[in-house]
Design an enzyme around this catalytic site. Structure first.
Site, short mmCIF file in Angstrom:
data_model
loop_
_atom_site.label_atom_id
_atom_site.label_comp_id
_atom_site.label_asym_id
_atom_site.label_seq_id
_atom_site.Cartn_x
_atom_site.Cartn_y
_atom_site.Cartn_z
N GLU A 36 0.65 -0.99 0.04
CA GLU A 36 0.11 -0.01 -0.43
C GLU A 36 0.80 1.42 0.11
O GLU A 36 1.40 1.48 0.99
CB GLU A 36 -1.41 0.26 1.42
CG GLU A 36 -1.89 1.82 1.85
CD GLU A 36 -2.16 1.99 0.18
OE1 GLU A 36 -2.98 1.10 0.21
OE2 GLU A 36 -2.06 2.71 0.26
N GLN A 37 0.47 1.63 -1.16
CA GLN A 37 1.37 3.36 -0.83
C GLN A 37 1.89 4.63 0.35
O GLN A 37 1.71 5.14 0.48
CB GLN A 37 1.08 4.10 -2.36
CG GLN A 37 -0.33 4.96 -2.10
CD GLN A 37 -0.79 5.26 -3.05
OE1 GLN A 37 0.28 5.54 -4.35
NE2 GLN A 37 -1.90 5.38 -3.43
N ARG A 107 -16.78 4.27 6.92
CA ARG A 107 -15.53 3.40 6.44
C ARG A 107 -14.20 3.06 7.16
O ARG A 107 -13.34 2.16 6.42
CB ARG A 107 -14.63 4.67 4.79
CG ARG A 107 -15.80 4.82 3.56
CD ARG A 107 -15.38 5.34 2.81
NE ARG A 107 -16.40 5.19 2.02
CZ ARG A 107 -16.12 4.97 0.56
NH1 ARG A 107 -14.67 4.61 0.40
NH2 ARG A 107 -16.83 4.22 -0.28
N TYR A 212 -27.77 8.00 4.56
CA TYR A 212 -28.40 7.00 5.61
C TYR A 212 -27.38 6.95 6.97
O TYR A 212 -25.94 6.84 7.24
CB TYR A 212 -27.55 5.55 4.84
CG TYR A 212 -26.74 5.64 4.37
CD1 TYR A 212 -26.51 5.71 2.66
CD2 TYR A 212 -25.37 4.62 4.22
CE1 TYR A 212 -25.02 5.86 2.16
CE2 TYR A 212 -24.71 4.34 4.40
CZ TYR A 212 -23.86 4.86 3.18
OH TYR A 212 -22.85 4.96 2.38
N ASP A 293 -11.82 -1.93 -8.36
CA ASP A 293 -11.51 -0.23 -9.61
C ASP A 293 -10.93 -0.46 -10.12
O ASP A 293 -10.95 0.13 -11.58
CB ASP A 293 -11.95 1.13 -8.54
CG ASP A 293 -12.76 1.24 -7.79
OD1 ASP A 293 -13.82 0.65 -7.72
OD2 ASP A 293 -13.25 3.03 -7.58
C1 LIG Z 1 -19.33 8.79 -3.17
C2 LIG Z 1 -18.99 7.58 -3.15
C3 LIG Z 1 -19.23 6.21 -2.17
C4 LIG Z 1 -18.88 5.24 -2.64
N1 LIG Z 1 -20.47 4.48 -1.79
C5 LIG Z 1 -20.30 3.16 -2.22
C6 LIG Z 1 -20.70 2.17 -1.35
O1 LIG Z 1 -22.18 2.26 -0.84
N2 LIG Z 1 -20.94 0.99 -1.51
C7 LIG Z 1 -19.97 0.78 -2.08
O2 LIG Z 1 -19.52 -0.73 -2.83
N3 LIG Z 1 -19.18 0.88 -2.59
C8 LIG Z 1 -18.86 2.34 -2.84
N4 LIG Z 1 -18.13 3.15 -3.45
C9 LIG Z 1 -16.82 3.09 -4.25
C10 LIG Z 1 -15.93 1.78 -3.44
O3 LIG Z 1 -15.57 3.16 -2.34
C11 LIG Z 1 -15.23 1.23 -4.33
O4 LIG Z 1 -15.41 0.94 -5.62
C12 LIG Z 1 -13.48 0.72 -3.65
O5 LIG Z 1 -13.41 2.12 -2.62
C13 LIG Z 1 -12.97 0.42 -4.46
O6 LIG Z 1 -11.62 0.05 -3.80
P1 LIG Z 1 -10.74 -0.35 -4.22
O7 LIG Z 1 -9.35 -1.26 -3.12
O8 LIG Z 1 -10.84 -1.55 -5.64
O9 LIG Z 1 -9.71 0.94 -4.92
P2 LIG Z 1 -9.22 1.94 -3.91
O10 LIG Z 1 -10.38 1.55 -2.32
O11 LIG Z 1 -8.98 2.68 -4.61
O12 LIG Z 1 -8.02 1.56 -3.22
C14 LIG Z 1 -6.44 1.33 -3.52
C15 LIG Z 1 -5.90 1.23 -3.28
O13 LIG Z 1 -4.70 1.28 -3.91
C16 LIG Z 1 -3.50 2.12 -3.31
N5 LIG Z 1 -2.64 2.22 -4.57
C17 LIG Z 1 -3.09 3.20 -5.24
N6 LIG Z 1 -1.79 3.30 -5.96
C18 LIG Z 1 -0.74 2.39 -5.61
C19 LIG Z 1 0.61 2.27 -6.36
N7 LIG Z 1 1.24 2.59 -7.31
N8 LIG Z 1 1.15 1.00 -5.35
C20 LIG Z 1 0.32 1.53 -4.21
N9 LIG Z 1 -0.48 1.80 -3.61
C21 LIG Z 1 -1.13 2.10 -4.30
C22 LIG Z 1 -4.03 3.55 -2.45
O14 LIG Z 1 -3.78 4.02 -1.84
C23 LIG Z 1 -5.55 2.84 -2.06
O15 LIG Z 1 -5.25 2.23 -0.95
C24 LIG Z 1 -18.42 4.49 -3.59
C25 LIG Z 1 -17.70 5.67 -3.94
C26 LIG Z 1 -17.60 6.84 -4.46
C27 LIG Z 1 -16.47 7.86 -4.31
#
Ligand SMILES: Cc1cc2nc3c(=O)[nH]c(=O)nc-3n(C[C@H](O)[C@H](O)[C@H](O)COP(=O)(O)OP(=O)(O)OC[C@H]3O[C@@H](n4cnc5c(N)ncnc54)[C@H](O)[C@@H]3O)c2cc1C
Length: 404
Positions: A36-37, A107, A212, A293
């Site tokens: 994690e960065q 969160r 909510y 994502d």
């Molecule tokens: C307003 C809002 C409301 C939301 N509500 C919901 C909800 O109610 N329910 C739901 O299911 N989803 C919701 N989402 C979507 C959800 O937040 C994302 O889909 C989710 O956080 C994705 O998780 P992830 O781990 O794939 O990516 P991220 O949460 O983006 O995590 C990626 C991680 O990788 C790290 N990283 C990035 N690049 C590097 C690198 N080069 N080297 C090392 N580390 C790196 C980052 O620091 C981060 O910690 C919402 C989003 C928003 C914007």
């Protein structure tokens, strides 16, 4: 089954990356390393809904109970309201079997619980991955702090602006949706005592406001206020915002006075650009795979981003469990992608449609037609999204893969 010495690196320690580490350990017996960065556990001070389709996975991973303890189970179904607060329809909030409900999570609580289920020695903070390269045997990753590692396989869980995706799988330009959202929480002690302990969405012209409860005693309420803006095209993608700036988006005779009261209670908020990507044609290349994502960022109007990432983790771990040696990993990744890509694409496109509905931009702005479709979508959402059992889908798919 893969040997327990199989080396798998996970890039990104967000909700997707941490859940992947838990699933790999629990389902496939592999102790992966998460990079994690950020220098420490980090999440924005806002809410997220864990939906029944992900709760089912988290239950199998042994993580649901603490999440339920820390989160808010709503008092009943949610509601979609028009801008003046008239109910359009109730909203799906639990699965058909009534076994799993939506859980409103703060969160920082959710990320802490996930991290507590990963061996602390398996998470390396302060590691920003700068490059990834497939070798004749394995994958080499390099980090901004000078460190480098070699793995049998790597999982890119590095979010919407994924470097793993862009440099190793499929170069993609995330598209700005044209919307930002203001996010934050309101302390329930400041709200009217009889405020409903459910999810509410006010749908107005080109904007909507979602609200909510969070935490077991519903001590906080989460707000997400989506409004059009060109601000992210000119500079930063998020930052602190003035509460007055948010209030100005929901003032006037056309908005429910109850909503305006709540908006008036907001002290601290920040804004966040909403990025989207089109469904990708591939998610894996040899020993490298994407999840969360990085694979299928979606705008948040169905609250399914984390929930899809959670489903991904179960599927990935399931197919890795079927691999006998490192040379089987690329096929395990292909099977994972084959099962997940269509499901995620439906939610990506569905999230765009939901946004257009909530903001009155749907069906040539015909709100009557919009309301009919929102009502009709309620049971579909329960059955198609909440009842989905990714493990069962993987088991059925495996039978088919074995026949091919
Ligand atoms: C307003 C809002 C409301 C939301 N509500 C919901 C909800 O109610 N329910 C739901 O299911 N989803 C919701 N989402 C979507 C959800 O937040 C994302 O889909 C989710 O956080 C994705 O998780 P992830 O781990 O794939 O990516 P991220 O949460 O983006 O995590 C990626 C991680 O990788 C790290 N990283 C990035 N690049 C590097 C690198 N080069 N080297 C090392 N580390 C790196 C980052 O620091 C981060 O910690 C919402 C989003 C928003 C914007």
């Amino acid at each position: 089954m893969l040997s327990h010495t199989t080396r798998i690196g996970i890039i990104g320690g967000g909700m997707g990356g941490l859940t992947a580490a838990i699933a790999l350990k629990k389902i496939a017996g592999i102790e992966a390393t998460v990079f994690e960065q950020a220098s420490q556990l980090d999440e924005v001070g806002a809410g997220v809904t864990v939906a029944p389709n992900a709760a089912r996975v988290l239950d199998r991973l042994g993580v649901l109970e603490p999440i339920r303890q820390a989160g808010a189970i709503p008092a009943g179904h949610g509601v979609y309201l028009d801008a003046m607060g008239h109910e359009v329809t109730d909203a799906a909030w639990e699965d058909t079997a009534r076994q799993y409900q939506n859980i409103g999570m703060y969160r920082p609580d959710l990320i802490r619980i996930l991290a507590e289920h990963v061996d602390p020695g398996s998470i390396r903070y302060g590691h920003h991955m700068t490059s990834i390269r497939t070798l004749d045997s394995g994958v080499r990753v390099e980090f901004g702090n000078g460190a480098h590692e070699q793995f049998d396989a790597v999982i890119g869980a590095d979010g919407v602006h994924s470097i793993v995706r862009d440099t190793a799988i499929y170069p993609t330009k995330p598209v700005y949706s044209g919307y930002i959202c203001y996010r934050g929480v309101v302390d329930a002690s400041r709200m009217p005592k009889d405020w409903p302990r459910i999810s509410q969405v006010w749908m107005g012209h080109e904007r909507h406001f979602m609200f909510y409860p969070l935490q077991q005693q519903h001590t906080l309420y989460n707000f997400v206020a989506c409004v059009p803006s060109d601000r992210p095209l000119k500079g930063p993608q998020s930052g602190p915002a003035e509460a007055g700036e948010l209030a100005a988006e929901f003032t006037g005779d056309g908005w429910d006075p109850k909503l305006q009261h709540i908006v008036g209670l907001i002290g601290k908020t920040f804004w966040w650009a909403l990025w989207d990507i089109d469904p990708l044609p591939i998610w894996t290349r040899g020993p490298i795979a994407l999840l969360g994502d990085a694979a299928h960022a979606m705008i948040p109007h169905q609250g399914q981003g984390v929930n899809m990432a959670t489903e991904d983790c179960m599927a990935l771990a399931f197919f890795l469990r079927e691999a006998d040696s490192v040379s089987d990993i690329p096929e395990a990744f292909r099977r994972y992608a084959a099962v997940r890509m269509q499901r995620a694409a439906i939610l990506q496109v569905g999230s765009r449609r939901a946004g257009a509905m909530f903001d009155g931009q749907y069906q040539f702005k015909n709100l009557a037609k919009r309301d009919i479709d929102i009502r009709a979508g309620r049971d579909f959402r329960r059955r198609a999204v909440f009842d989905y059992d990714v493990l069962k889908v993987c088991e059925l798919a495996l039978q088919r893969f074995k026949r091919i």
